[in-house]
Design a protein around this motif. Structure first.
Motif, PDB file in Angstrom:
ATOM      1  N   ASN A   5       0.914  -1.025  -0.146  1.00  0.00           N
ATOM      2  CA  ASN A   5       0.005  -0.135   0.129  1.00  0.00           C
ATOM      3  C   ASN A   5       0.896   1.287  -0.057  1.00  0.00           C
ATOM      4  OD1 ASN A   5      -2.616  -1.410   0.165  1.00  0.00           O
ATOM      5  ND2 ASN A   5      -1.892  -2.029   2.189  1.00  0.00           N
ATOM      6  N   VAL A   6       0.578   2.155  -0.721  1.00  0.00           N
ATOM      7  CA  VAL A   6       1.099   3.495  -1.020  1.00  0.00           C
ATOM      8  C   VAL A   6       0.081   4.453  -0.527  1.00  0.00           C
ATOM      9  CG1 VAL A   6       2.215   5.215  -2.360  1.00  0.00           C
ATOM     10  CG2 VAL A   6       2.562   2.756  -2.682  1.00  0.00           C
ATOM     11  N   LYS A   7       0.539   5.273   0.463  1.00  0.00           N
ATOM     12  CA  LYS A   7      -0.342   6.511   0.828  1.00  0.00           C
ATOM     13  C   LYS A   7      -1.039   7.256  -0.351  1.00  0.00           C
ATOM     14  CE  LYS A   7       1.664   6.571   5.469  1.00  0.00           C
ATOM     15  NZ  LYS A   7       2.110   7.693   6.372  1.00  0.00           N
ATOM     16  N   GLY A   8      -2.323   7.518  -0.123  1.00  0.00           N
ATOM     17  CA  GLY A   8      -2.840   8.321  -1.196  1.00  0.00           C
ATOM     18  C   GLY A   8      -3.304   7.828  -2.526  1.00  0.00           C
ATOM     19  N   ASP A   9      -3.118   6.593  -2.792  1.00  0.00           N
ATOM     20  CA  ASP A   9      -3.592   5.843  -4.079  1.00  0.00           C
ATOM     21  C   ASP A   9      -3.616   4.420  -3.709  1.00  0.00           C
ATOM     22  OD1 ASP A   9      -4.168   4.915  -6.538  1.00  0.00           O
ATOM     23  OD2 ASP A   9      -3.038   6.511  -7.418  1.00  0.00           O
ATOM     24  N   ASN A  10      -4.764   3.747  -3.730  1.00  0.00           N
ATOM     25  CA  ASN A  10      -5.063   2.116  -3.518  1.00  0.00           C
ATOM     26  C   ASN A  10      -4.640   1.484  -4.738  1.00  0.00           C
ATOM     27  OD1 ASN A  10      -7.253   2.930  -5.124  1.00  0.00           O
ATOM     28  ND2 ASN A  10      -8.668   2.134  -3.624  1.00  0.00           N
ATOM     29  N   LYS A  11      -4.206   2.263  -5.795  1.00  0.00           N
ATOM     30  CA  LYS A  11      -3.740   1.430  -7.204  1.00  0.00           C
ATOM     31  C   LYS A  11      -2.256   1.192  -6.954  1.00  0.00           C
ATOM     32  CE  LYS A  11      -7.763   3.190  -9.785  1.00  0.00           C
ATOM     33  NZ  LYS A  11      -8.127   3.888 -10.998  1.00  0.00           N
ATOM     34  N   LYS A  12      -1.550   1.978  -5.966  1.00  0.00           N
ATOM     35  CA  LYS A  12      -0.003   1.857  -6.261  1.00  0.00           C
ATOM     36  C   LYS A  12       0.452   1.065  -5.239  1.00  0.00           C
ATOM     37  CE  LYS A  12       0.476   6.719  -7.502  1.00  0.00           C
ATOM     38  NZ  LYS A  12       1.161   8.156  -7.238  1.00  0.00           N
ATOM     39  N   PHE A  13       1.533   0.389  -5.614  1.00  0.00           N
ATOM     40  CA  PHE A  13       2.490  -0.395  -4.773  1.00  0.00           C
ATOM     41  C   PHE A  13       3.881  -0.181  -4.985  1.00  0.00           C
ATOM     42  CE2 PHE A  13       1.727  -2.917  -8.476  1.00  0.00           C
ATOM     43  CZ  PHE A  13       2.828  -3.616  -8.555  1.00  0.00           C
TER      44      PHE A  13
ATOM     45  N   ILE B  69       4.648   1.891  -8.536  1.00  0.00           N
ATOM     46  CA  ILE B  69       4.075   1.334  -9.810  1.00  0.00           C
ATOM     47  C   ILE B  69       2.692   1.608  -9.540  1.00  0.00           C
ATOM     48  CG2 ILE B  69       3.816  -0.718 -10.873  1.00  0.00           C
ATOM     49  CD1 ILE B  69       6.368  -1.791 -10.074  1.00  0.00           C
ATOM     50  N   GLN B  70       1.995   2.072 -10.595  1.00  0.00           N
ATOM     51  CA  GLN B  70       0.727   2.365 -10.510  1.00  0.00           C
ATOM     52  C   GLN B  70      -0.202   1.655 -11.569  1.00  0.00           C
ATOM     53  OE1 GLN B  70      -0.898   6.348 -11.944  1.00  0.00           O
ATOM     54  NE2 GLN B  70      -2.249   6.447 -10.218  1.00  0.00           N
TER      55      GLN B  70
ATOM     56  N   LYS C  79      -3.599  -4.827  -9.487  1.00  0.00           N
ATOM     57  CA  LYS C  79      -2.845  -4.352  -8.470  1.00  0.00           C
ATOM     58  C   LYS C  79      -2.574  -5.563  -7.596  1.00  0.00           C
ATOM     59  CE  LYS C  79      -2.061  -2.374  -4.115  1.00  0.00           C
ATOM     60  NZ  LYS C  79      -2.725  -1.137  -3.344  1.00  0.00           N
ATOM     61  N   ASN C  80      -3.754  -6.172  -7.111  1.00  0.00           N
ATOM     62  CA  ASN C  80      -3.823  -7.032  -6.144  1.00  0.00           C
ATOM     63  C   ASN C  80      -3.100  -8.483  -6.782  1.00  0.00           C
ATOM     64  OD1 ASN C  80      -4.842  -5.592  -4.245  1.00  0.00           O
ATOM     65  ND2 ASN C  80      -6.928  -5.873  -4.755  1.00  0.00           N
ATOM     66  N   THR C  81      -3.682  -8.578  -8.015  1.00  0.00           N
ATOM     67  CA  THR C  81      -3.275  -9.715  -8.939  1.00  0.00           C
ATOM     68  C   THR C  81      -1.833  -9.709  -8.847  1.00  0.00           C
ATOM     69  OG1 THR C  81      -5.392  -9.739 -10.404  1.00  0.00           O
ATOM     70  CG2 THR C  81      -3.519 -11.139 -11.004  1.00  0.00           C
ATOM     71  N   TRP C  82      -1.150  -8.633  -9.196  1.00  0.00           N
ATOM     72  CA  TRP C  82       0.222  -8.687  -9.409  1.00  0.00           C
ATOM     73  C   TRP C  82       1.056  -8.820  -8.222  1.00  0.00           C
ATOM     74  CZ3 TRP C  82       4.243  -7.430 -13.024  1.00  0.00           C
ATOM     75  CH2 TRP C  82       3.690  -7.608 -14.536  1.00  0.00           C
ATOM     76  N   ILE C  83       0.326  -8.405  -7.061  1.00  0.00           N
ATOM     77  CA  ILE C  83       1.002  -8.318  -5.794  1.00  0.00           C
ATOM     78  C   ILE C  83       0.953  -9.720  -5.207  1.00  0.00           C
ATOM     79  CG2 ILE C  83       0.566  -7.773  -3.200  1.00  0.00           C
ATOM     80  CD1 ILE C  83      -0.040  -4.957  -4.276  1.00  0.00           C
ATOM     81  N   SER C  84      -0.212 -10.590  -5.544  1.00  0.00           N
ATOM     82  CA  SER C  84      -0.340 -11.890  -5.024  1.00  0.00           C
ATOM     83  C   SER C  84       0.596 -12.718  -5.965  1.00  0.00           C
ATOM     84  CB  SER C  84      -1.600 -12.344  -5.439  1.00  0.00           C
ATOM     85  OG  SER C  84      -1.740 -13.666  -5.293  1.00  0.00           O
TER      86      SER C  84
END
Length: 899
Positions: A851-859, A872-873, A880-885
């Motif tokens: 999680n990156v503050k201010g944007d739930n699409k970033k990591f 990365i946005q 985003k969740n698919t890539w993180i997984s």
């Protein structure tokens, strides 16, 4: 030409002994004896005894070869002038002549030395040594030239011998060399003409227009050069003849010597031979040139024939594809428009074909050599034109009847709907009275009269009239409408019976149950069409008393309720059959797919090894069969031997279908290799696709589409399976086998994703390593990326944070690649994407912040203890969740491997 070629080749020519001739120790002045014998003079020559034997023999041999055979056969007269010499010179001359003279001698005249002592010695010497000279002819010793005049006329002797014969030795040599050069020119020219004629006779006529044009141009140029050579040779001969005749032309009193006359005759004979050779050559060239022109006409005709034939075949193929005769009035009218458009489209090719056939007949009338090749093509063109015209007329006739049939069927259907509406709209309370029943009967009778107006009094009659043009589908529709007519007629009959009873005697009130009283005859129900057998049972009467139970104990059912129940039953029946339908569709399309693959391999790939077609294959395609077709043979072998047979076994057991896909998961990975090769194949096709080789293969296979359309079939097929599996899932929700179908669908989606990812992977450029060593490609996609380097300048870091870069990421088990996506146009075709390598991170040294503050699409992905940080946005939270997984799985797997 033969005479010139077989002419005797003289051993010596003037050019060979030009220096010896200029020494003038022996001359052929052109004089003749009284009997025509040629005279050879040996004038006074101080160094006669010093002349080498070869030089003496060459000169004498050459001089004796010049006179004609007739003159030489008489024998030569030799005059030896030694008036200023000694007896020893006379003796040496006689000895040398006796030993080396190659010709036939007649007389030998010797002008003895003029000094008294040498003359006396000569008289004695000739008596003593006459036998030593071994001459079989008389040797006449003369004291002076006046004595010589007693034997030979002055006009045949040169001025040195007291005669009047004009002789210039230099001019004589010039004439001899010119004549011999001209003879060699004539001979060489004749040889060139004969060689060229032989080449022409042995030349094989080309099989295409361009080669024929080049051959005709080459032969014409060569012919023009030879004609120029001939003209030059004739001009040379004419000039030489003028030079020889020049003395006579200059002075009327001058006469040519016999040798000069022979020179004139020689040149004239050579000119005559040149003229005959030219005439023979021109005659041969005229025939050959005509044949070449006819060959070019034939090649143009054949080329035009192939083009027109291909167009006509496509036209006939298109026309043959118009097998549909329509299933409605609108459809038939559209088909008639399409047929009209096809007819208009075919006018230009048909006119070209007729014009080409007429041109072919003109070639035949002009006595073309290839009549046997031209006439069948003319017949074929006219036949195709006639076939198209006749087939067009036949199509119009069939479609005309089909239009008439569907119009009558529509009228019949509308009549049925109107009849049903009439029955449904008759008020129940009005029919209960005698007057109401009679009114209803009159309405029915009036309506039944309209059946005659629509020629429907005999429903089967119009069906039989069109029996020959009906397809099974239209037959079924016609039978349905005929059955509907009979059912409606039966309804009217039953209604009339009931109404007649009511009109005759009043009974308890009744209420008819109509099929769909809420509907209008002008608007058909959107529900599923009900079978005629059901309709026959709907029209009956039930007795009712003010809304209570009937006398039979049954509660009345509303028409809409009855219709809904019937439709629900049909829908359930449809659902129960849909799985079998999907399996059948899968099997049928799989069979077609296998047949298409087989036709590609046998009709195209194998034909590239056919020696009869090798000359049609463009050079750019040589030895590139594997690039064009990829691993298509491997795909065909798998489907033909294994997959088709396995899914055919699922006809009776649909639940086995999912297991087929699960079982063959690894085998279906072969499509990944095929798709990776597809860009190279398409590039090669764009380069060579319009070659005659592919056109010929397509014509043999009778394919409507070109090869590139069939090479796309595997890509289309691998994506088709998941659609069919989805349809199966829709029909089997909450039933046995659903779990396996879901797993099979997931498997096929994974394969498609893997294929898609691999297509992107092969477009990576600039990466110096081997991507195959990076492990399995897990994910790929485009993102906005910010970078932050601790060691960098603060301003650079600020810019990096606020200006994102567009990057395409490739996630492997061992590495994460950052690439820049580029799109380029290729030869006017759709854009092709490539990925320029920019950076890479080893997965063994990275960390991730979800999680990156201010944007739930970033990591965040950080590297080397956060020395480098990549924000990365993604385009969505889900992505985003698919890539993180997936990244978590890689990192967890590495941790477990270390443990």
């Amino acid at each position: 030409t033969d005479e010139i070629m077989q002419q005797e080749i003289r051993p010596l020519v003037a050019v060979d002994i030009i220096e010896q001739l200029h020494r003038q120790f022996a001359i052929l002045s052109g004089g003749r004896g009284k009997d025509g014998a040629p005279i050879i003079t040996f004038p006074e020559f101080a160094g006669f005894s010093e002349i080498p034997d070869d030089d003496f023999l060459n000169v004498v041999t050459y001089l004796t070869s010049i006179p004609s055979l007739e003159a030489a056969s008489i024998g030569f007269i030799i005059i030896i002038d030694r008036r200023r010499d000694k007896w020893s010179a006379v003796k040496a001359s006689l000895t040398r002549i006796a030993g080396a003279f190659p010709g036939n001698l007649q007389l030998v005249f010797v002008l003895r030395p003029s000094r008294f002592i040498q003359r006396a010695i000569a008289d004695i010497g000739i008596k003593l040594y006459r036998d030593d000279f071994k001459m079989k002819v008389p040797i006449i010793m003369l004291n002076s030239v006046s004595d010589l005049h007693g034997y030979i006329d002055k006009s045949q002797l040169t001025r040195e011998l007291g005669g009047t014969l004009e002789y210039g030795h230099s001019q004589w040599i010039h004439h001899r060399t010119a004549i011999e050069n001209f003879a060699m020119t004539v001979k060489t020219t004749a040889q060139m003409l004969q060689t060229f004629g032989t080449d022409l006779a042995e030349t094989e006529l080309p099989n295409d227009v361009q080669c024929t044009e080049e051959l005709l141009s080459s032969h014409t140029d060569h012919h023009s050069k030879l004609k120029d050579e001939l003209k030059l040779a004739v001009k040379q001969g004419a000039t030489l003849l003028t030079c020889i005749r020049e003395p006579v032309t200059r002075s009327a009193n001058s006469k040519l010597s016999p040798d000069e006359l022979e020179n004139v005759a020689t040149v004239e004979r050579l000119l005559a031979q040149l003229d005959e050779t030219e005439k023979a050559f021109d005659q041969f060239w005229t025939k050959h040139h005509l044949k070449l022109e006819q060959c070019l006409q034939l090649r143009h005709f054949e080329h035009d024939f192939r083009e027109v034939k291909l167009t006509l075949d496509n036209l006939m193929e298109t026309q043959a594809g118009f097998a549909d005769i329509g299933d409605s009035v609108t459809r038939v009218e559209n088909l008639l428009k399409e047929q009209k458009h096809l007819e208009e489209k075919g006018q230009e090719p048909l006119e070209k074909a007729q014009s080409l056939a007429l041109h072919g007949e003109q070639l035949i009338q002009n006595n073309h050599y290839a009549v046997d090749s031209i006439r069948p093509k003319c017949v074929e063109l006219r036949r195709i034109c006639d076939d198209f015209t006749n087939e067009t007329k036949k199509k119009y006739d069939i479609l005309g009847k089909s239009l008439e049939l569907h119009k009558q069927l529509d009228k019949a259907s509308q009549w049925c709907e109107a009849g049903i509406y009439l029955l449904a709209s008759q008020a129940v309370d009005k029919c209960q009275s005698q007057e109401g029943a009679e009114t209803a009967l009159v309405e029915i009778e009036k309506f039944l009269v309209t059946a005659k107006e629509h020629q429907l009094s005999n429903p089967k009659e119009f069906y039989n009239q069109f029996d020959m043009i009906l397809t099974p589908e239209i037959k079924a529709n016609a039978q349905r409408i005929v059955q509907k007519l009979e059912d409606v007629q039966e309804m009217f009959d039953k209604r009339q019976v009931s109404l007649k009873k009511l009109a005759a005697k009043q009974t308890r009130p009744v209420q008819p149950v109509a099929p769909h009283p809420e509907s209008s005859p002008k608007r058909a129900s959107p529900k599923i069409t009900r079978p005629a057998a059901v309709e026959n049972t709907k029209y009956h009467f039930q007795v009712r008393r003010r809304g209570r139970m009937s006398t039979t104990g049954m509660r009345l059912v509303s028409p809409s309720t009855m219709r809904g129940a019937l439709e629900q039953g049909l829908i359930e029946k449809c659902i129960s059959k849909s799985q079998g339908h999907i399996i059948n569709e899968l099997i049928e399309t799989e069979r077609v797919y296998v047949e298409e693959l087989q036709s590609i391999i046998e009709g195209y790939a194998s034909e590239m090894d056919n020696p009869n077609l090798v000359h049609l294959i463009p050079s750019a395609l040589q030895n590139k069969k594997e690039i064009l077709f990829g691993n298509l043979p491997e795909i065909y072998d798998f489907h033909n031997r294994i997959f088709l047979k396995e899914i055919e076994n699922c006809i009776e057991n649909p639940e086995l279908l999912a297991r087929c896909f699960l079982k063959r998961k690894e085998d279906l990975q072969i499509y990944e290799k095929y798709c990776q090769n597809k860009p190279r194949s398409e590039a090669l096709w764009r380069q060579c696709g319009d070659s005659i080789f592919f056109q010929e293969c397509q014509r043999k296979l009778d394919h409507k589409l070109s090869l590139d359309a069939y090479l796309l079939k595997p890509v289309q097929r691998i994506t088709k399976y998941q659609l069919l599996l989805k349809e199966m899932l829709k029909c089997s929700k909450n039933s046995e086998g659903t779990a396996e179908l879901e797993e099979a669908l997931a498997t096929m989606l994974d394969i498609i994703k893997s294929v898609n990812d691999s297509m992107h992977q092969i477009a990576i450029t600039g990466y110096e390593g081997d991507v195959s060593e990076l492990g399995k490609l897990l994910m790929q996609g485009s993102f906005n990326v910010w970078t932050d380097h601790k060691k960098g300048h603060n301003k650079v870091k600020d810019l990096a944070r606020f200006k994102p870069m567009q990057r395409h990421l490739f996630l492997y088990t061992k590495m994460l690649l950052f690439c820049k996506k580029r799109e380029e146009n290729t030869d006017g075709h759709e854009k092709t994407a490539s990925y320029s390598f920019k950076n890479s991170l080893k997965m063994s040294t990275v960390g991730i912040t979800e999680n990156v503050k201010g944007d739930n699409k970033k990591f965040e992905i950080w590297y080397n203890g956060r020395e480098e940080v990549y924000i990365i946005q993604a385009s969505s939270v889900e992505l985003k969740n698919t890539w993180i997984s997936e990244i978590r799985k890689v990192l967890t797997g590495q941790l477990e491997a270390c443990r």
